[in-house]
Design an enzyme around this catalytic site. Sequence first.
Site, PDB file in Angstrom:
ATOM      1  N   HIS A  62      30.640  12.154   2.742  1.00 34.57           N
ATOM      2  CA  HIS A  62      31.009  13.451   2.528  1.00 34.57           C
ATOM      3  C   HIS A  62      31.701  13.481   1.054  1.00 34.57           C
ATOM      4  CE1 HIS A  62      31.719  13.647   7.149  1.00 34.57           C
ATOM      5  NE2 HIS A  62      30.976  14.750   6.920  1.00 34.57           N
ATOM      6  N   GLY A 101      34.735  18.450   8.609  1.00 32.87           N
ATOM      7  CA  GLY A 101      35.838  17.213   8.598  1.00 32.87           C
ATOM      8  C   GLY A 101      35.575  15.831   9.074  1.00 32.87           C
TER       9      GLY A 101
HETATM   10  P1  AMP Z   1      29.083  17.232   8.964  1.00 26.20           P
HETATM   11  O1  AMP Z   1      30.461  17.183   8.574  1.00 26.20           O
HETATM   12  O2  AMP Z   1      28.727  16.157   9.728  1.00 26.20           O
HETATM   13  O3  AMP Z   1      28.594  18.719   9.080  1.00 26.20           O
HETATM   14  O4  AMP Z   1      28.604  16.783   7.323  1.00 26.20           O
HETATM   15  C1  AMP Z   1      28.730  17.588   6.228  1.00 26.20           C
HETATM   16  C2  AMP Z   1      27.796  17.454   5.214  1.00 26.20           C
HETATM   17  O5  AMP Z   1      28.046  15.989   4.763  1.00 26.20           O
HETATM   18  C3  AMP Z   1      26.355  17.804   5.394  1.00 26.20           C
HETATM   19  O6  AMP Z   1      25.728  18.211   4.337  1.00 26.20           O
HETATM   20  C4  AMP Z   1      25.577  16.366   5.700  1.00 26.20           C
HETATM   21  O7  AMP Z   1      24.488  16.204   5.545  1.00 26.20           O
HETATM   22  C5  AMP Z   1      26.602  15.289   4.853  1.00 26.20           C
HETATM   23  N1  AMP Z   1      26.722  14.055   5.224  1.00 26.20           N
HETATM   24  C6  AMP Z   1      27.009  13.449   6.399  1.00 26.20           C
HETATM   25  N2  AMP Z   1      26.857  12.156   6.572  1.00 26.20           N
HETATM   26  C7  AMP Z   1      26.414  11.837   5.318  1.00 26.20           C
HETATM   27  C8  AMP Z   1      26.067  10.377   4.826  1.00 26.20           C
HETATM   28  N3  AMP Z   1      26.125   9.490   5.285  1.00 26.20           N
HETATM   29  N4  AMP Z   1      25.525  10.584   3.400  1.00 26.20           N
HETATM   30  C9  AMP Z   1      25.572  11.945   2.718  1.00 26.20           C
HETATM   31  N5  AMP Z   1      25.715  13.138   3.182  1.00 26.20           N
HETATM   32  C10 AMP Z   1      26.193  13.052   4.545  1.00 26.20           C
END
Ligand code: AMP
Length: 282
Positions: free
Chosen positions: A37, A31
């Site tokens: 995301h 989230g």
């Molecule tokens: P998180 O909510 O931080 O667990 O991230 C969920 C997903 O979004 C994970 O696969 C992350 O690697 C991806 N994600 C987070 N930040 C970025 C970004 N700046 N660019 C691309 N994907 C991202």
Amino acid sequence: MKVLSSPEEIYAQLDFLRRQGNRIGLVPTMGALHDGHLSLVREAKRECDIAVTTIFVNPSQFGPNEDFAKYPRTLDSDLEQLSAIGCDFVFVPSNDHIYPPGHTTFIEPPAVAANWEGKIRPGHFRGVATIVLKLFNMLPARVAYFGRKDYQQVAVISAMVRDLNVPILIQPCETVREPDGLAMSSRNRYLSAADRVRAIGLWHALSKAQSMIDDGFRNVAQIESAMREILNKVPVDSIDYAAIVDPESMEPRTDLDSPVVAIIAARVGTTRLIDNSLLRIQ
Ligand code: AMP
């Protein structure tokens, strides 16, 4: 857009759709959604018939002194953003849905988890691997989308899926950045205005590594020390690592005979930031 919290209910609905021949794409998140995301959800929409996003702040991947309690939770705005880009399902389980009393099984992460984040955050990848495998079992998707922003996480999940024969494709996606290069992250919202300015140092250090390679430098230690020099000049408040590693094994690399990844983890104010860049070698 359907928002569901019961694993049984969402499994039944997705399993029905899957059996009708729909390709289901899964985007696991914690989230506090941003464009990084959303880029994963857009990719799922593009490649699949049904896009499913999960939102769960997974306690088992946070250490005792980490930011689980204050991790940003912005469900209303998350749902608005997902609905606006046409996400089909959002799975928002409670802690009891995921870890009911008596839950004692956890995944032993693969070797690629040993270094870097795995070393600095003991137990982190055990928690990540466990929640991701649980989500794969609860949501019968054909393909799951992960950001390269968390480079080692993608490596850990890919190895787990390979080693445990999990019937899902892992699709890594490019890191989405702010216009000045800062990688988007839910944790960026912790940064004060002054910290936000310093946070760009990570991208400057990664860019320096690429420009040194473009200029013909082939000494890995020299490139790593140039990255540290930039981080120290900003200055960031501490550096956990600034290293050049193999893109597959994530072992430190001493040669530049084939592509490498530059990885950085550093603290700016109270915020721990990570970033990486796959370096081109001409
Ligand atoms: P998180 O909510 O931080 O667990 O991230 C969920 C997903 O979004 C994970 O696969 C992350 O690697 C991806 N994600 C987070 N930040 C970025 C970004 N700046 N660019 C691309 N994907 C991202």
